[in-house]
Design an enzyme around this catalytic site. Structure first.
Site, PDB file in Angstrom:
ATOM      1  N   ASP A 185       0.789  -1.181  -0.056  1.00  0.00           N
ATOM      2  CA  ASP A 185      -0.056  -0.127   0.143  1.00  0.00           C
ATOM      3  C   ASP A 185       1.059   1.252   0.046  1.00  0.00           C
ATOM      4  OD1 ASP A 185      -2.695   1.220   0.405  1.00  0.00           O
ATOM      5  OD2 ASP A 185      -1.962   2.045   2.165  1.00  0.00           O
TER       6      ASP A 185
ATOM      7  N   GLU B 280       1.705  -0.309  -4.932  1.00  0.00           N
ATOM      8  CA  GLU B 280       0.759   0.897  -5.316  1.00  0.00           C
ATOM      9  C   GLU B 280       1.464   1.999  -5.697  1.00  0.00           C
ATOM     10  OE1 GLU B 280      -3.409   2.829  -3.733  1.00  0.00           O
ATOM     11  OE2 GLU B 280      -1.961   2.341  -2.282  1.00  0.00           O
TER      12      GLU B 280
END
Length: 603
Positions: free
Chosen positions: A248, A300
């Site tokens: 993330d 990400e």
């Protein structure tokens, strides 16, 4: 390096059993081959390059105990559904213990399962079920920030001399006698979720940085103890048997030194992401953890452009396996929830740029949706009739599963699930929507109806409504009286049970697509060429490897088109079409394409 055996289908297709060579290597490809790594069209073969990944948002997938929240036992009960679809890897969104300020992306304990999702025993049973079916699993690694209820932060805020103080980013404020606490924030950063990125803490009279929600304080990666804590928890899950991580907002872990103010018009993301020690940190992570496992890692890629992709994923860089580049999914973005309609040549130019700029050591990803986006068929398709919705969903799946890179599907895409018909702010669960209501609507920047309309079309909650399994109560997601997000009322028409029974369904078309992709390495390691980059309605491209070549034709229009193939090309052997049949004979040079028609030919 690890020698990877070719599958029988791949070996037969390219006519080799191994590329290992005993001669003195003269090129990078030969050098890799001499080390026992299979090389196909210049690419090192890896299991994760050939995978189709299916993302599960656990709160919304399947509830097994009637509390209205999806859980791990629910996922375990649906593994055969995923195996039959043909997916290789499950990506599980955060399942860790969390107070849920941001639906699990605020982690309280990285080694504990969220109570609503079950127990570690439930996780182990799910993992065993995945392995039994010869699938793999990757989990979310959320380490730019923690929850403010994590024990590290609870210690950190106790005093300025606490051993955990430097686990987070604390700063003095700027004196201002008119400010509520006598100080303004250290700089002018605003969080991704609106409002200041700094939170005053009265106990030690300093501010802490939170680029996301107030309850998500950023970790201080400059502290080597923080990095070792992260590597330890990664080993915990890899040793348990997970196959890697989706990381993330990983480019945010290195901050710009001095945390300078944003200047007027400056792109905040570019300032916040990709600080000077990003690559040092990721190479250390790879060296100490990732390189010791047969895993995959996908980042990400916030704030990363295509030109900078190699630094993160190049095999010579020893950082990550791949990243999500969001250029395609953000086409037409004008900020907030404002988007222009899709312009197909612009989309095609992005994929050509990927094929041109990324080299043989750089691996790509192919995706159109995830938990942070609206439903792709609502965003880019035609949902005006059941047939147009189905054709649109099949067309978009065709593109995802035939483009370059590891393919990612989001739960419900294989059914053509659509956006929910939101009408009130109170219906939205997403913290981003709620915060925009408190700031932008309150400040008069938006009307309430403008926010509702924008979030209804492009908000994240659309991807988080419960999975639509059948026509029973709550679409078969839960037996409870309430569900954490509302069930889309169109579940009576769009559900897995009906589609599994219907051979012409989106589900079965996706199943056939995955099987076709798996049957020929041209779809994985083959070259890509756009044959008609300026056409406004038709996307025409090839995937080619040696003597094996495929022609992919996608009519993005809701109107029929008589389309003459360029360069004297013939459409020869039809392999798959999203309608029941094709009206054009083999060898045709002009095709009569129906609305949202997708075809794949082997030429």
């Amino acid at each position: 390096m690890i020698k990877l055996a070719l599958s029988a289908a791949f070996a037969a297709a390219i006519g080799v059993s191994s590329y290992a060579q005993s001669l003195e290597p003269a090129t990078a490809d030969a050098r890799r081959a001499s080390q026992g790594v299979t090389v196909i069209n210049g690419y090192s073969q890896r299991w994760w390059k050939e995978a189709v990944v299916y993302q599960i948002y656990p709160r919304s997938f399947q509830d097994s105990n009637g509390d209205g929240i999806g859980d791990l036992n629910g996922i375990t009960s649906r593994l055969d559904y995923l195996k039959n679809l043909g997916v290789d890897v499950i990506w599980l969104s955060p399942h860790f213990d969390s107070p849920n300020a941001d639906n699990g992306y605020d982690i309280r304990d990285y080694r504990k399962v969220m109570t609503e999702f079950g127990t570690m025993g439930d996780f182990d049973r799910m993992l065993a079920g995945i392995k039994k079916r010869h699938m793999r699993i990757i989990i979310d690694l959320v380490v730019n920030h923690t929850s403010d209820e994590h024990k590290w932060f609870e210690e950190s805020r106790k005093s300025r001399t606490n051993p955990y103080r430097d686990y987070y980013i604390w700063r003095d404020g700027k004196p201002n006698p008119n400010a509520p606490n006598g100080f303004d924030p250290p700089n002018n950063y605003t969080s991704f979720f609106s409002g200041s990125a700094w939170q005053w803490d009265e106990i030690t009279r300093q501010f802490y940085l939170h680029l996301f929600a107030v309850k998500q304080p950023d970790l201080n990666w400059e502290n080597p103890k923080v990095r070792q804590e992260v590597y330890s928890l990664m080993r915990f899950w890899l040793d348990k048997g997970v196959d890697g991580f989706r990381m993330d907002v990983i480019p945010l872990i290195s901050k710009t030194p001095g945390l300078p103010d944003l200047t007027p018009g400056q792109d905040a993301v570019k300032l916040w992401a990709n600080g000077p020690r990003r690559d040092e940190f990721l190479q250390e992570m790879n060296r100490e953890v990732l390189s010791n496992y047969d895993d995959m890692s996908v980042g990400e890629a916030i704030g990363i452009d295509l030109a900078g992709t190699h630094d993160l994923v190049g095999e010579d860089r020893h950082e990550l396996s791949q990243i999500f580049n969001f250029d395609a999914t953000r086409i037409g973005s004008m900020g907030g929830y404002n988007y222009r309609p899709l312009h197909l040549p612009e989309l095609k130019a992005i994929y050509t740029a990927h094929a041109t700029i990324l080299g043989k050591q750089d691996w790509d990803t192919s995706f159109l949706g995830n938990h942070d986006m609206s439903r792709v068929v609502s965003r880019w398709g035609d949902t005006s009739t059941p047939e147009s919705r189905a054709m649109s969903a099949k067309l978009l799946q065709t593109m995802v599963l035939t483009l370059r890179g590891t393919a990612y599907l989001y739960q419900g895409d294989e059914l053509g699930m659509t956006n929910y018909p939101w009408t009130k702010i109170s219906e939205f669960n997403d913290i981003e929507v709620q915060n925009r209501f408190k700031t932008e609507v309150a400040q008069g920047k938006l009307t309430e109806q403008q926010l509702i309309s924008g979030a209804a079309a492009y908000g994240r909650d659309n991807a988080r409504t419960p999975m639509q399994w059948d026509t029973t109560k709550n679409a078969g997601f839960s037996t409870g009286n309430n569900t954490w997000e509302p069930v889309n009322p169109n579940y009576l028409q769009i559900n897995a049970a009906d589609q599994v029974k219907d051979p012409d369904s989106i589900y079965h078309y996706t199943q056939k697509l995955i099987a076709l992709r798996r049957s020929d390495p041209a779809f994985i390691y083959g070259d890509y060429q756009d044959l008609d980059p300026t056409h406004e309605q038709v996307f025409l491209y090839t995937r080619s490897l040696g003597a094996s070549s495929y022609l992919v034709i996608l009519n993005f229009s809701s109107q029929p088109i008589d389309y003459t193939l360029p360069q004297g090309i013939q459409a020869k052997n039809l392999k798959l079409v999203n309608y029941r049949d094709s009206s054009d004979p083999a060898g045709a040079t002009t095709l009569h394409l129906r609305p949202r028609e997708a075809r794949i030919y082997k030429n």
